[in-house]
Design an enzyme around this catalytic site. Sequence first.
Site, PDB file in Angstrom:
ATOM      1  N   GLU A 108      -1.873 -16.935  -6.425  1.00 17.20           N
ATOM      2  CA  GLU A 108      -2.390 -17.688  -5.279  1.00 17.20           C
ATOM      3  C   GLU A 108      -2.939 -16.795  -4.169  1.00 17.20           C
ATOM      4  O   GLU A 108      -2.940 -17.178  -2.998  1.00 17.20           O
ATOM      5  CB  GLU A 108      -1.284 -18.589  -4.717  1.00 17.20           C
ATOM      6  CG  GLU A 108      -0.801 -19.622  -5.723  1.00 17.20           C
ATOM      7  CD  GLU A 108       0.053 -20.669  -5.060  1.00 17.20           C
ATOM      8  OE1 GLU A 108      -0.475 -21.751  -4.763  1.00 17.20           O
ATOM      9  OE2 GLU A 108       1.248 -20.393  -4.826  1.00 17.20           O
ATOM     10  N   HIS A 123       2.296 -17.325   2.807  1.00 16.76           N
ATOM     11  CA  HIS A 123       2.368 -18.535   1.984  1.00 16.76           C
ATOM     12  C   HIS A 123       3.806 -18.691   1.528  1.00 16.76           C
ATOM     13  O   HIS A 123       4.392 -17.749   1.007  1.00 16.76           O
ATOM     14  CB  HIS A 123       1.436 -18.452   0.776  1.00 16.76           C
ATOM     15  CG  HIS A 123       1.730 -19.542  -0.221  1.00 16.76           C
ATOM     16  ND1 HIS A 123       1.726 -20.871   0.125  1.00 16.76           N
ATOM     17  CD2 HIS A 123       2.092 -19.495  -1.532  1.00 16.76           C
ATOM     18  CE1 HIS A 123       2.052 -21.596  -0.940  1.00 16.76           C
ATOM     19  NE2 HIS A 123       2.286 -20.789  -1.954  1.00 16.76           N
ATOM     20  N   HIS A 136       7.195 -21.661   0.284  1.00 15.85           N
ATOM     21  CA  HIS A 136       7.659 -22.968  -0.181  1.00 15.85           C
ATOM     22  C   HIS A 136       8.887 -23.347   0.654  1.00 15.85           C
ATOM     23  O   HIS A 136       9.865 -23.880   0.141  1.00 15.85           O
ATOM     24  CB  HIS A 136       8.008 -22.916  -1.678  1.00 15.85           C
ATOM     25  CG  HIS A 136       6.932 -22.303  -2.525  1.00 15.85           C
ATOM     26  ND1 HIS A 136       7.194 -21.595  -3.669  1.00 15.85           N
ATOM     27  CD2 HIS A 136       5.586 -22.286  -2.380  1.00 15.85           C
ATOM     28  CE1 HIS A 136       6.045 -21.157  -4.200  1.00 15.85           C
ATOM     29  NE2 HIS A 136       5.058 -21.556  -3.428  1.00 15.85           N
ATOM     30  N   HIS A 171       4.142 -28.751  -2.395  1.00 16.77           N
ATOM     31  CA  HIS A 171       4.087 -27.331  -2.716  1.00 16.77           C
ATOM     32  C   HIS A 171       4.703 -26.452  -1.618  1.00 16.77           C
ATOM     33  O   HIS A 171       5.706 -25.790  -1.860  1.00 16.77           O
ATOM     34  CB  HIS A 171       2.614 -26.969  -2.966  1.00 16.77           C
ATOM     35  CG  HIS A 171       2.371 -25.545  -3.346  1.00 16.77           C
ATOM     36  ND1 HIS A 171       1.173 -25.112  -3.889  1.00 16.77           N
ATOM     37  CD2 HIS A 171       3.127 -24.438  -3.246  1.00 16.77           C
ATOM     38  CE1 HIS A 171       1.242 -23.814  -4.118  1.00 16.77           C
ATOM     39  NE2 HIS A 171       2.411 -23.385  -3.738  1.00 16.77           N
TER      40      HIS A 171
HETATM   41 ZN   LIG Z   1       2.886 -21.390  -3.831  1.00 21.01          ZN
END
Ligand SMILES: [Zn+2]
Length: 269
Positions: free
Chosen positions: A111, A130, A132, A200
């Site tokens: 990603e 980024h 979660h 996500h």
């Molecule tokens: Zn992710």
Amino acid sequence: MSDVTRRRFVTGGALALAWALPAPRRASAQSASAGPANAQLIEDLVAANRILVDQGVVDGYGHVSARHDRDPNRFLMSRSLAPELVTAADIMEYDLDGEPVNSRGRTSYLERFIHSEIYRARPEIRAVVHNHSPSVIPFGATGVPLRPLYHMSAFLADGVPVWDIRAAAGDTDMLVRTPALGRALAQALGTRAVVLMRGHGAAVVGTGLPQAVFRSVYTEVNARLQAQAMALGGTVTYLSAEEARRAEASIGGTLGRPWELWKRKALSR
Ligand SMILES: [Zn+2]
């Protein structure tokens, strides 16, 4: 012909040949490195990885990057590795197509386009996370807006958009695995600090690593507190726009305090 002249001649010939050939499919694969990044920046990036683990924002997954100090068209991020394990030797250089400049066989996060496309869209942004982040996930899935419950999360006052990958690409594995998906996410983020990714996680940005880390930590905490406040059943009062503006200005001047604490703890292991 002297050696120098011969070398010039050969170089010129190669250049002429390059002009005659079709453009490479992906020029970035042949990009030159911007050179070694500032050692302090690398140390901060390693620390950021570990801090985000310590603070419960990332676990075996998630990543953090920093824009290269020598070239705004490059950014730095670990090879594909659990954040807790990242060391300076794992940091790789990427271009804004999300391609490693010199992978030397190392694998990249799938990603990475979250980072490349945000750096492309937001010139002032110098760090991207980024994650979660668990408490944030329900706000991406229910339509309940994440809002600043207290002064530490005043940066949420501009609104926290929710990006639904389904709108961009239908049914997927939920991963931002192409530049096009990264672009769609960056567009949803707009000029804000945080964008939630339905089903996500989230992407969080900052003008430096301390700010991106701070925002990631307090987005998680705010989500937890907001869910608790809503569960109590009364009317929840959020920061007004003016309160948020003032609080962010005040807190913004003190980011170094938690950063130094978190960093010292993270690097002492
Ligand atoms: Zn992710």
